[in-house]
Scaffold this motif. Structure first.
Motif, PDB file in Angstrom:
ATOM      1  N   LEU A  81      -2.492   5.988  -4.252  1.00  0.00           N
ATOM      2  CA  LEU A  81      -2.600   7.421  -4.507  1.00  0.00           C
ATOM      3  C   LEU A  81      -1.278   8.124  -4.227  1.00  0.00           C
ATOM      4  O   LEU A  81      -0.862   9.018  -4.975  1.00  0.00           O
ATOM      5  CB  LEU A  81      -3.711   8.021  -3.635  1.00  0.00           C
ATOM      6  CG  LEU A  81      -5.127   7.508  -3.924  1.00  0.00           C
ATOM      7  CD1 LEU A  81      -6.122   8.109  -2.938  1.00  0.00           C
ATOM      8  CD2 LEU A  81      -5.531   7.828  -5.362  1.00  0.00           C
ATOM      9  N   ILE A 133       0.812  10.332  -6.932  1.00  0.00           N
ATOM     10  CA  ILE A 133       1.055  11.753  -6.655  1.00  0.00           C
ATOM     11  C   ILE A 133       2.545  12.062  -6.638  1.00  0.00           C
ATOM     12  O   ILE A 133       3.005  13.026  -7.278  1.00  0.00           O
ATOM     13  CB  ILE A 133       0.395  12.159  -5.317  1.00  0.00           C
ATOM     14  CG1 ILE A 133      -1.131  12.104  -5.446  1.00  0.00           C
ATOM     15  CG2 ILE A 133       0.845  13.563  -4.900  1.00  0.00           C
ATOM     16  CD1 ILE A 133      -1.857  12.303  -4.130  1.00  0.00           C
ATOM     17  N   VAL A 156       4.685  14.448  -9.142  1.00  0.00           N
ATOM     18  CA  VAL A 156       5.483  15.572  -8.648  1.00  0.00           C
ATOM     19  C   VAL A 156       6.921  15.459  -9.151  1.00  0.00           C
ATOM     20  O   VAL A 156       7.535  16.454  -9.572  1.00  0.00           O
ATOM     21  CB  VAL A 156       5.459  15.612  -7.103  1.00  0.00           C
ATOM     22  CG1 VAL A 156       6.483  16.622  -6.581  1.00  0.00           C
ATOM     23  CG2 VAL A 156       4.072  15.970  -6.611  1.00  0.00           C
TER      24      VAL A 156
END
Length: 225
Positions: free
Chosen positions: A29, A33, A37
């Motif tokens: 995860l 993520i 970003v």
């Protein structure tokens, strides 16, 4: 080009997450993520695109770097190296090159019968057989068949020249051997050394690369053949 770059980063992040999930779901995860970003920041702040690209690529190198270090961290010593977090849970493997036992009587026999001009303690077919003796004695051992004994690392002509020059005087045929030209020549013209002469029947010789197993033979080579 920018679209391809974005696709490359995204695809790499997805593949890493897939492989890492089986061991560290939380890390999968984090990878997704942070990569997302990075891609968003590259889009919103084009002037800093190179900086965010560097950070993104650097981050995506962390997981492969960790995987590459797991053999060292776990202390693995495998003949066929593996990598990954699973090594950390099982403590690595200790069946690699150099982990086999050696026949100390054989070493003593070879040192007594090899001349000063002899370069190799003995010649053999594979690295698994040679490695324990190289580590134990610090002397050179020739492996004519490479790692597993299946490669033809040296020609028969060159090998015979080494024998003629006195650089190789003994050959050990192990269970890993193939029936290449050199092995055939050794069997035909070499002189078998009695196992009792070098402790070939001793229980200490059992193991990976050990001399004196039931299907192993030591030959003395003749320069005149």
């Amino acid at each position: 080009m920018r679209y391809l770059l974005f696709m490359g980063l995204g695809t790499t992040a997805c593949l890493q997450s897939y492989y890492v999930w089986a061991y560290y779901p939380w890390l999968s995860l984090v990878i997704l993520i942070l990569t997302a970003v990075t891609l968003v920041m590259m889009t919103l702040i084009p002037a800093k695109e190179r900086l965010f690209l560097t950070l993104g690529v650097g981050f995506l190198c962390l997981a492969p770097g960790f995987y590459a270090l797991t053999p060292t961290i776990s202390g693995e010593s495998a003949a066929v190296p593996t990598t990954g977090p699973s090594l950390l849970s099982r403590g690595g493997a200790a069946t690699g090159l150099g982990t086999g036992t050696v026949n100390t009587q054989l070493i003593k026999y070879l040192k007594q019968h090899n001349g000063k001009s002899t370069t190799y303690l003995f010649a053999t077919t594979d690295s698994n057989t040679a490695a324990p003796y190289i580590i134990k004695t610090g002397q050179a051992v020739m492996t004519i068949g490479g790692h597993n004994g299946t490669d033809n690392a040296i020609s028969l002509k060159k090998f015979k020249q080494l024998v003629k020059d006195g650089k190789v005087k003994y050959f050990y045929i192990s269970s890993h051997t193939n029936n290449n030209a050199i092995v055939k020549w050794v069997k035909k013209y070499g002189t078998k050394v009695s196992a009792s002469a070098y402790g070939g029947t001793s229980s200490q010789t059992k193991g990976v690369g050990a001399m004196g197993s039931t299907n192993a033979t030591l030959y003395r080579l003749s320069a005149s053949k």
